[in-house]
Design an enzyme around this catalytic site. Structure first.
Site, PDB file in Angstrom:
ATOM      1  N   SER A 194      15.283 -98.071  15.941  1.00 59.33           N
ATOM      2  CA  SER A 194      16.733 -98.090  16.140  1.00 59.33           C
ATOM      3  C   SER A 194      17.241 -96.668  16.304  1.00 59.33           C
ATOM      4  O   SER A 194      16.622 -95.709  15.813  1.00 59.33           O
ATOM      5  CB  SER A 194      17.428 -98.743  14.938  1.00 59.33           C
ATOM      6  OG  SER A 194      18.825 -98.569  14.989  1.00 59.33           O
ATOM      7  N   TYR A 207      19.059 -99.689   5.711  1.00 55.39           N
ATOM      8  CA  TYR A 207      18.541-100.126   7.010  1.00 55.39           C
ATOM      9  C   TYR A 207      18.050 -98.934   7.823  1.00 55.39           C
ATOM     10  O   TYR A 207      16.949 -98.950   8.388  1.00 55.39           O
ATOM     11  CB  TYR A 207      19.646-100.872   7.755  1.00 55.39           C
ATOM     12  CG  TYR A 207      19.315-101.275   9.172  1.00 55.39           C
ATOM     13  CD1 TYR A 207      18.608-102.441   9.442  1.00 55.39           C
ATOM     14  CD2 TYR A 207      19.747-100.505  10.258  1.00 55.39           C
ATOM     15  CE1 TYR A 207      18.326-102.827  10.743  1.00 55.39           C
ATOM     16  CE2 TYR A 207      19.464-100.882  11.563  1.00 55.39           C
ATOM     17  CZ  TYR A 207      18.754-102.040  11.803  1.00 55.39           C
ATOM     18  OH  TYR A 207      18.480-102.419  13.092  1.00 55.39           O
TER      19      TYR A 207
END
Length: 299
Positions: A194, A207
């Site tokens: 990501s 995360y």
């Protein structure tokens, strides 16, 4: 029909060619569902055209019921691959739709209810894949969990932290470890990293931490298995319009606006990167992170 097909292949303005914020405010319970989303996500249902790049390959995709996972499963099937994918119990209807898309492409779809936080479930998934396909040509570790905590680290419970780590890291580790003996030379692993790995948002601290670890894991594992003829790469998406967004973020109205292109990606825009990395065209590419961030520069 020919005109519509040509239009889908014509050059498209990356700024205005897909929905842009401001979006309607919308909230869902985790894990979220595709149907209620406004605008609806595009997985490539009407646009992705296959070219036989993965003919007769066997792929396993975690989190394939919706979002990026569904787009990858659809694209792989249209490229000629059979696809096994995982979903959570509450995502059964979503899984049926992904299976339909794979089967409509003329390929075998195997939907497996599997919580990858559990080691034995991961082991059973790999065993099922080997029983169904005889091997695993492509492993896509895509399933992930996030939950926004805008009030800071004090609001991240141990339970949440553990769920994020076990879903995003433990599951990936177990599936790689268990799958590698069944991945032949020429096969590959593709992980979902990501933009958060490089530019962490404070409200997604746990995360983002896992996504940074995925980058390191990908680069290290790639070197470990290079001599075995197995490639390991990752895709690092920026903001993508998936059910995870209304299910985990408090405000969806301006989601993706921060990207230089001014909008989030659609899942269909991520799938080609996963296809390329799995294809023979990427035979000299390993230990790489393909950034698909909508213009946000990354290292």
């Amino acid at each position: 029909m020919a005109h519509d097909e040509q239009r889908r292949q014509d050059p498209q303005d990356p700024v205005t060619g897909h929905p842009r914020p401001e979006f309607p405010q919308q909230e869902q319970e985790h894990p979220g569902w595709t149907g209620p989303m406004d605008p609806p996500p595009d997985h490539g249902e009407h646009s992705y055209r296959g070219h036989g790049l993965l003919r007769d390959r066997a792929a396993v995709v975690t989190g394939g019921d919706s979002g990026i996972g569904r787009a990858v499963a659809l694209a792989y099937a249209r490229e000629g691959a059979d696809v096994m994918f995982t979903y959570l119990p509450e995502e059964q209807d979503e899984a049926r739709e992904t299976a339909r898309l794979v089967e409509d492409a003329g390929r075998k779809a195997v939907a497996v209810e599997c919580d990858i936080r559990e080691e034995e479930r991961c082991r059973a998934l790999v065993e099922r894949a080997v029983a169904e396909f005889g091997r695993i040509d492509v492993l896509v570790n895509n399933a992930a969990y996030q939950m926004s905590q805008p009030d800071g680290i004090g609001e991240i419970t141990t339970e949440q932290f553990d769920r994020v780590m076990r879903t995003n890291l433990y599951g990936m580790f177990w599936l790689c470890k268990m799958s590698l003996p069944h991945i032949p030379r020429g096969g590959c692993v593709i992980n979902s990293a990501s933009v958060q790995a490089y530019k962490p948002s404070p409200h997604l601290l746990d995360y983002a931490t896992t996504k940074g670890a995925i980058v390191t894991f990908t680069q290290g594992l790639a070197q470990m298995v290079a001599a075995d003829g197995i490639r390991v790469n990752a895709v690092a998406p920026g903001p993508v319009w998936t059910p995870l967004i209304p299910a985990t973020l408090p405000d969806t109205r301006k989601f993706g606006e921060q990207a230089p292109l001014g909008r989030p990606a659609q899942p269909a825009e991520m799938a080609p990167a996963y296809v390329f990395l799995a294809s023979p065209q990427a035979s000299y590419i390993t230990a790489e992170i393909v950034n698909a961030t909508g213009g946000t520069p990354l290292p």
